[in-house]
Design a protein around this motif. Sequence first.
Motif, PDB file in Angstrom:
ATOM      1  N   HIS A 182      17.468  31.939  30.026  1.00  0.00           N
ATOM      2  CA  HIS A 182      16.258  31.886  30.853  1.00  0.00           C
ATOM      3  C   HIS A 182      16.384  30.446  31.299  1.00  0.00           C
ATOM      4  CE1 HIS A 182      14.591  35.876  29.884  1.00  0.00           C
ATOM      5  NE2 HIS A 182      14.907  35.839  28.675  1.00  0.00           N
ATOM      6  N   ILE A 183      16.583  29.520  30.430  1.00  0.00           N
ATOM      7  CA  ILE A 183      16.634  28.036  30.645  1.00  0.00           C
ATOM      8  C   ILE A 183      17.511  27.921  31.915  1.00  0.00           C
ATOM      9  CG2 ILE A 183      17.092  25.552  30.078  1.00  0.00           C
ATOM     10  CD1 ILE A 183      14.423  27.091  28.987  1.00  0.00           C
ATOM     11  N   GLN A 184      18.461  28.496  32.012  1.00  0.00           N
ATOM     12  CA  GLN A 184      19.502  28.324  32.945  1.00  0.00           C
ATOM     13  C   GLN A 184      19.213  29.134  34.321  1.00  0.00           C
ATOM     14  OE1 GLN A 184      23.290  30.048  31.404  1.00  0.00           O
ATOM     15  NE2 GLN A 184      24.336  28.270  31.796  1.00  0.00           N
ATOM     16  N   ARG A 185      18.292  30.039  34.279  1.00  0.00           N
ATOM     17  CA  ARG A 185      17.795  30.653  35.590  1.00  0.00           C
ATOM     18  C   ARG A 185      16.692  29.409  36.039  1.00  0.00           C
ATOM     19  NH1 ARG A 185      18.831  35.498  32.727  1.00  0.00           N
ATOM     20  NH2 ARG A 185      17.082  35.404  31.473  1.00  0.00           N
ATOM     21  N   LEU A 186      16.004  28.943  35.114  1.00  0.00           N
ATOM     22  CA  LEU A 186      14.848  28.097  35.432  1.00  0.00           C
ATOM     23  C   LEU A 186      15.679  26.852  36.172  1.00  0.00           C
ATOM     24  CD1 LEU A 186      12.277  27.678  32.504  1.00  0.00           C
ATOM     25  CD2 LEU A 186      11.958  28.676  34.827  1.00  0.00           C
ATOM     26  N   GLY A 187      16.663  26.368  35.654  1.00  0.00           N
ATOM     27  CA  GLY A 187      17.407  25.270  36.138  1.00  0.00           C
ATOM     28  C   GLY A 187      18.011  25.576  37.298  1.00  0.00           C
ATOM     29  N   ALA A 188      18.195  27.004  37.709  1.00  0.00           N
ATOM     30  CA  ALA A 188      18.952  27.460  39.269  1.00  0.00           C
ATOM     31  C   ALA A 188      17.600  27.375  40.222  1.00  0.00           C
ATOM     32  CB  ALA A 188      19.510  28.723  39.091  1.00  0.00           C
ATOM     33  N   LEU A 189      16.300  27.810  39.604  1.00  0.00           N
ATOM     34  CA  LEU A 189      15.372  27.919  40.554  1.00  0.00           C
ATOM     35  C   LEU A 189      14.775  26.701  40.806  1.00  0.00           C
ATOM     36  CD1 LEU A 189      13.237  31.011  38.853  1.00  0.00           C
ATOM     37  CD2 LEU A 189      14.676  31.010  40.885  1.00  0.00           C
ATOM     38  N   TYR A 190      14.688  25.675  40.013  1.00  0.00           N
ATOM     39  CA  TYR A 190      14.013  24.249  40.321  1.00  0.00           C
ATOM     40  C   TYR A 190      15.152  23.331  39.877  1.00  0.00           C
ATOM     41  CZ  TYR A 190      10.032  27.179  39.583  1.00  0.00           C
ATOM     42  OH  TYR A 190       9.045  28.370  39.752  1.00  0.00           O
ATOM     43  N   PRO A 191      15.939  23.001  40.653  1.00  0.00           N
ATOM     44  CA  PRO A 191      17.166  22.162  40.559  1.00  0.00           C
ATOM     45  C   PRO A 191      16.537  20.644  40.750  1.00  0.00           C
ATOM     46  CG  PRO A 191      17.417  23.116  42.766  1.00  0.00           C
ATOM     47  CD  PRO A 191      16.335  23.862  42.033  1.00  0.00           C
ATOM     48  N   ASP A 192      15.543  20.416  41.518  1.00  0.00           N
ATOM     49  CA  ASP A 192      14.933  18.749  41.689  1.00  0.00           C
ATOM     50  C   ASP A 192      13.858  18.703  40.448  1.00  0.00           C
ATOM     51  OD1 ASP A 192      16.628  18.938  44.004  1.00  0.00           O
ATOM     52  OD2 ASP A 192      14.980  19.650  45.228  1.00  0.00           O
ATOM     53  N   SER A 193      13.616  19.442  39.587  1.00  0.00           N
ATOM     54  CA  SER A 193      12.514  19.406  38.816  1.00  0.00           C
ATOM     55  C   SER A 193      13.377  18.422  37.490  1.00  0.00           C
ATOM     56  CB  SER A 193      12.002  20.535  38.056  1.00  0.00           C
ATOM     57  OG  SER A 193      11.032  20.136  36.926  1.00  0.00           O
ATOM     58  N   GLN A 194      12.657  17.189  37.325  1.00  0.00           N
ATOM     59  CA  GLN A 194      12.962  16.329  36.215  1.00  0.00           C
ATOM     60  C   GLN A 194      12.733  16.915  34.977  1.00  0.00           C
ATOM     61  OE1 GLN A 194      11.461  12.459  36.729  1.00  0.00           O
ATOM     62  NE2 GLN A 194      12.508  12.162  38.692  1.00  0.00           N
ATOM     63  N   LEU A 195      11.829  17.515  34.717  1.00  0.00           N
ATOM     64  CA  LEU A 195      11.528  18.072  33.436  1.00  0.00           C
ATOM     65  C   LEU A 195      12.537  19.395  32.946  1.00  0.00           C
ATOM     66  CD1 LEU A 195       9.671  18.740  31.026  1.00  0.00           C
ATOM     67  CD2 LEU A 195       8.120  19.915  32.419  1.00  0.00           C
ATOM     68  N   VAL A 196      12.726  20.173  34.083  1.00  0.00           N
ATOM     69  CA  VAL A 196      13.818  20.985  33.908  1.00  0.00           C
ATOM     70  C   VAL A 196      14.960  20.736  33.695  1.00  0.00           C
ATOM     71  CG1 VAL A 196      14.671  23.391  34.982  1.00  0.00           C
ATOM     72  CG2 VAL A 196      12.139  22.707  35.090  1.00  0.00           C
ATOM     73  N   SER A 197      15.388  19.700  34.371  1.00  0.00           N
ATOM     74  CA  SER A 197      16.821  19.247  34.146  1.00  0.00           C
ATOM     75  C   SER A 197      16.881  18.569  32.654  1.00  0.00           C
ATOM     76  CB  SER A 197      16.954  17.975  35.229  1.00  0.00           C
ATOM     77  OG  SER A 197      16.976  18.606  36.570  1.00  0.00           O
ATOM     78  N   HIS A 198      15.981  17.950  32.218  1.00  0.00           N
ATOM     79  CA  HIS A 198      15.849  17.308  31.098  1.00  0.00           C
ATOM     80  C   HIS A 198      15.981  18.420  29.913  1.00  0.00           C
ATOM     81  CE1 HIS A 198      14.934  14.482  27.756  1.00  0.00           C
ATOM     82  NE2 HIS A 198      13.808  15.410  27.265  1.00  0.00           N
ATOM     83  N   VAL A 199      15.203  19.546  30.080  1.00  0.00           N
ATOM     84  CA  VAL A 199      14.887  20.493  29.196  1.00  0.00           C
ATOM     85  C   VAL A 199      16.631  21.339  29.068  1.00  0.00           C
ATOM     86  CG1 VAL A 199      14.058  22.902  28.483  1.00  0.00           C
ATOM     87  CG2 VAL A 199      12.635  20.907  29.079  1.00  0.00           C
ATOM     88  N   LEU A 200      17.046  21.381  30.289  1.00  0.00           N
ATOM     89  CA  LEU A 200      18.527  22.028  30.428  1.00  0.00           C
ATOM     90  C   LEU A 200      19.429  21.373  29.785  1.00  0.00           C
ATOM     91  CD1 LEU A 200      19.922  24.595  31.448  1.00  0.00           C
ATOM     92  CD2 LEU A 200      20.231  23.147  33.725  1.00  0.00           C
ATOM     93  N   SER A 201      19.273  19.832  29.983  1.00  0.00           N
ATOM     94  CA  SER A 201      20.511  19.238  29.260  1.00  0.00           C
ATOM     95  C   SER A 201      20.371  19.074  27.656  1.00  0.00           C
ATOM     96  CB  SER A 201      20.481  17.536  29.570  1.00  0.00           C
ATOM     97  OG  SER A 201      18.806  16.973  29.293  1.00  0.00           O
ATOM     98  N   GLU A 202      19.066  19.026  27.129  1.00  0.00           N
ATOM     99  CA  GLU A 202      18.854  19.117  25.583  1.00  0.00           C
ATOM    100  C   GLU A 202      19.104  20.516  25.113  1.00  0.00           C
ATOM    101  OE1 GLU A 202      14.850  17.977  24.458  1.00  0.00           O
ATOM    102  OE2 GLU A 202      15.313  15.855  24.872  1.00  0.00           O
TER     103      GLU A 202
END
Length: 369
Positions: A120-140
């Motif tokens: 689910h986190i990967q799908r969020l990263g694909a939907l919101y690639p410019d979001s800093q919060l989503v990118s941070h959560v995806l890296s963690e």
Amino acid sequence: LSQASNSALLSIQALSKKSYKAVVGSADSHASLRESLPALAGDAQQLGRLISGLDSQVEHFSASVSKAGDSKAIARRRQVLKLLDNADRLTDLMQVPALLSSTASISPLGVSSTLDLYGHIQRLGALYPDSQLVSHVLSESEASILRLAADLINTLKAPNLKLAATLRTVGWLKRAIPDLISWAPAQDMIPAVFLICRFITLAATLDALEPLRLLAEEERLGQGKPGQPRSSSSTGQHTERFLKRFIEVFREHSFGIVSMSKSVDTNLGGAAPDSPDLVHPLPSALSTFPIHLVGMLLEPLRLYLPAVKDKVARESILTQVLYCAGSLGRLGADFGMLLATVGVSEWVDLVKRHRLLAGRLESVIGDYR
């Protein structure tokens, strides 16, 4: 006439007595009109000027906040309101990395839940690639999945690993590795990783026999010295104990490694027959791995078997080797013919004897049936 005049006077006196204060106030107000009227005219003129300025400000505000206008303040305000409305969702999203780390260590079912949540986190990263919060959560989350993959690989190094646990762990690795490593397919990497883990476990188990190996080494070196007095240990008792224990451990682990590796290959499957990829799938690592396993067994036999002088002890050791070769032979890795390279002269007679005994046993079982 006199009476009418008197009546009018009385009426005027009564009226003045009742309305005295109102008449006095009215007279005072009338006297101040000369000053109030010019002041009112001045205030009216000032109000007219202010209304014209207010009208221009209203037009400017209307133009700035209209839909066609581009107002940074309004956009910022809308963004703040949207963040306020989604505060609970953002809080839940920020807690996802900690949730991934906690659920993976609870139970085997938690590992599946962790991988689902990571999807689910990967799908969020694909939907919101410019979001800093989503990118941070995806890296963690990727860091948590890396730790999970490391724990799964350590699970494959367990000494008493069963087939069910192996297939379950391999299935989880098959889901986790493609998201972390994209340059190689999972069906090529996981069998090699499994063989490496089991080989490390086998090597660690055999290293635990180091005290017995040192005693066998002392016996081997002592037998080579001239004038060495004959003792109970000169016949190779320590060497016999070391070789028997070595062969026993090797037989148990090697059969389990090869059999489970075949199950892993079957479970992972391979590429489609009509795949246009000319490089993949790579040949299975299991095709050459038994050769390395057999080399681990033949080297101690070449070094220490000549130190065993007792015929019965040598036959007992070679019988263990025969059983080990037969176990691997059921998996297509019989190494009996390679024993000639270590100088075992009695191997042929031993094989003949065991085949004869096996034939007699089959005949007895056939007669019993």
